[in-house]
Scaffold this motif. Structure first.
Motif: not given
Length: 596
Positions: A547-552
């Motif tokens: 999730x954080x990866x896609x947020x970045x």
């Protein structure tokens, strides 16, 4: 009496190497003078000094240096010993290395005289023998004041009536260039000493050349393109092929006395070639020596034209969300991970590597493709850009992109820049400008969370304002010869994403066909830092880290979209309006941009 002088100007605990400086043809270590101060910051310096009247045979010189090297090796067996030699000193360093293959040696050789047998120096000795002794002291002054036709007339007068020397005119060719290096020696050496040293070169050359097969030492050859005493560039290529662990750097505008030239910075060369190491192997993290302000300025100067035509605008985001011009939004304390998109052929790296240092004294360590490093090259076909092209990036601290290196950089609280799209973004096709080609799975989030690193997404645009792509990889592979070249280039580069799936795995390396434009401008926008400190779920839970990866990734895309929209309102987007602004406000004036 001949001696090895030991100088230790800095008594500091970071003396991590022994530097044996063997003299050049002058014998007094003159080439060391301009480099002594900077070398002394990294090495414990020794210098071989041969008095002018000394006539010690070459083999005895080898034994003298060898004795010192062996003693230092016994005293510090886990540290490398560096031997720096120019001309005759290069033969001396090679001879010591051949006789001591069990000692960890690093050789740095400037125009080594192993090519003496194929040089015109022997003709010079005949000329000097024929000159009266009274002419020799005046010769440096004559040569320093003459050039071109005047020097040629003097040379013609010197050889007139001497059949042997007259016959030497043709092989010597452009004698005014050939003699330009001679005054340096003639100023410090009596005629008899100079003649003896020239004649004795034959023995060191033959001695070292016959023992090249025994050399195991890591070797760096520095050769000049305008060496009129020795065929140094050809010899450099020959030694590179013969020595098993050898690299070559060429200085096309330099003469024989390379170490005396102000344009050469030995420390930058050593750092740029990754030849500085404290242990048996080079470590990209622990052996990194941060660049000095002077070194960064030299790098910026070498790219002054590029910086002029791109005139990069950098924006960053403060903690309260305010966007400001400049890099005030980037934390000075690491670890920090900058994550963004690649422009075509990675043109974005030039401003990105230097501007943070200039503005905030921040060194950004780039995670780079392995083809930028010699030891990862698969072959020496010459198709890829030469490794020397990336020396300046290694001075700035790039490292091969691996999880281990990212771990080490985070451990040392570094600022790191990562391009997840890698080769696929840097060599994209027509119509793919600013499109992200990232792997589907997270590659950096859990590592960042482990160290509590701040993640700063950024976007960079501007390549489409420099040129238009006419032919991309899909066009070029339709031509059989070019298809073969692209395959060879791609095979020579290490494939990092093999097996990951998706378009990012398609990592063809090629040179696109482009049409230059009236230059526009580069823009960088760094978003608000994303904290990972205390986010244990992102570290342990794959779904949370994804999730954080896609947020970045989404934030990088937002930064790109922001810049593409805003640059349309920049009155100084074109180089024409920027040039007019600097003409009226001064060449060093800060050029405005769009309203933030």
């Amino acid at each position: 009496m001949m001696e090895l002088n030991h100088t230790c100007p800095y008594q500091a605990s970071w003396f991590d190497g022994f530097q044996g400086i063997s003299s050049g043809i002058d014998g007094v270590g003159l080439g060391l003078v301009s480099h002594h101060h900077k070398l002394g910051r990294l090495f414990d310096l020794w210098c071989l000094h041969i008095p002018l009247a000394d006539r010690t045979p070459f083999t005895d010189l080898v034994k003298l240096v060898e004795t010192t090297v062996r003693l230092e090796s016994q005293r510090s067996p886990n540290r490398p010993i560096y031997l720096l030699g120019e001309s005759l000193g290069g033969c001396l360093a090679l001879a010591v290395a051949a006789r001591n293959p069990h000692i960890d040696l690093v050789l740095i050789l400037g125009n080594p005289a192993t090519s003496f047998g194929r040089s015109h120096v022997q003709l010079l000795t005949s000329l000097l023998d024929a000159l009266p002794a009274t002419h020799f002291p005046a010769l440096p002054n004559i040569l320093s004041l003459t050039a071109g036709d005047i020097l040629r007339t003097l040379f013609d007068n010197a050889v007139k009536g001497l059949p042997l020397l007259n016959a030497a005119r043709e092989p010597l060719g452009d004698f005014d260039t050939f003699a330009s290096s001679f005054p340096v020696l003639a100023d410090i050496l009596p005629k008899e000493t100079f003649l003896w040293k020239l004649k004795m070169l034959e023995s060191p050359s033959a001695y070292a050349d016959s023992r090249l097969y025994a050399i195991k030492a890591q070797t760096l050859i520095l050769c000049s393109g305008k060496d009129q005493l020795l065929p140094s560039q050809q010899e450099g290529e020959r030694l590179r092929q013969l020595l098993p662990n050898c690299e070559l750097r060429k200085f096309h505008d330099s003469g024989h006395f390379l170490f005396l030239e102000g344009s050469l910075d030995l420390i930058m060369v050593i750092k740029g070639t990754s030849y500085y190491r404290r242990g048996k192997y080079h470590d990209f993290d622990s052996d990194f020596i941060p660049p000095t302000r002077d070194e960064v300025n030299k790098i910026i100067e070498s790219y002054s034209f590029f910086n002029f035509i791109t005139s990069s605008v950098m924006l960053s985001t403060l903690e309260d969300g305010k966007i400001v011009k400049g890099l005030a939004g980037i934390p000075t304390e690491g670890p920090v991970l900058l994550v963004g998109n690649h422009m075509l052929v990675a043109l974005d790296k030039i401003p990105l590597s230097t501007q943070p240092y200039i503005e905030r004294d921040i060194i950004v360590r780039g995670l780079a493709h392995p083809f930028m490093f010699s030891k990862f090259r698969r072959q020496k076909s010459g198709r890829m850009l030469k490794v020397s092209f990336f020396d300046w990036l290694r001075v700035m601290g790039i490292v091969p992109v691996t999880a281990t290196n990212l771990f080490k950089l985070f451990s040392s609280k570094s600022h790191v820049v990562l391009f997840p799209g890698g080769v696929r973004e840097a060599f994209h096709r027509k119509g793919e400008e600013y499109k992200l080609f990232w792997p589907e799975r997270s590659e950096f989030v859990r590592m960042a969370a482990r160290f509590g690193a701040k993640i700063i997404p950024f976007g960079a645009v501007g390549e489409d304002d420099l040129f238009q792509m006419l032919f991309d990889c899909d066009d070029l592979v339709k031509i059989p010869y070019l298809r073969s070249e692209i395959e060879n280039l791609t095979n020579e580069a290490v494939q990092l994403r093999a097996g990951v799936g998706g378009e990012v795995e398609n990592q063809q390396v090629y040179l696109p066909g482009i049409l230059p434009k009236v230059p526009g401008r580069f823009y960088y926008y760094f978003g608000k830092p994303i904290e990972t400190e205390g986010r244990k779920q992102e570290r342990k839970d794959k779904d949370k880290s994804q999730e954080l990866y896609f947020e970045v990734k989404a934030e990088v895309e937002r930064c790109i979209a922001y810049l593409k929209e805003k640059r349309e309102r920049d009155p100084y987007r074109s180089i024409l309006t920027r040039s007019l602004y600097q003409a009226t406000h001064g060449p060093t004036s800060d050029i405005p941009t769009f309203e933030i």
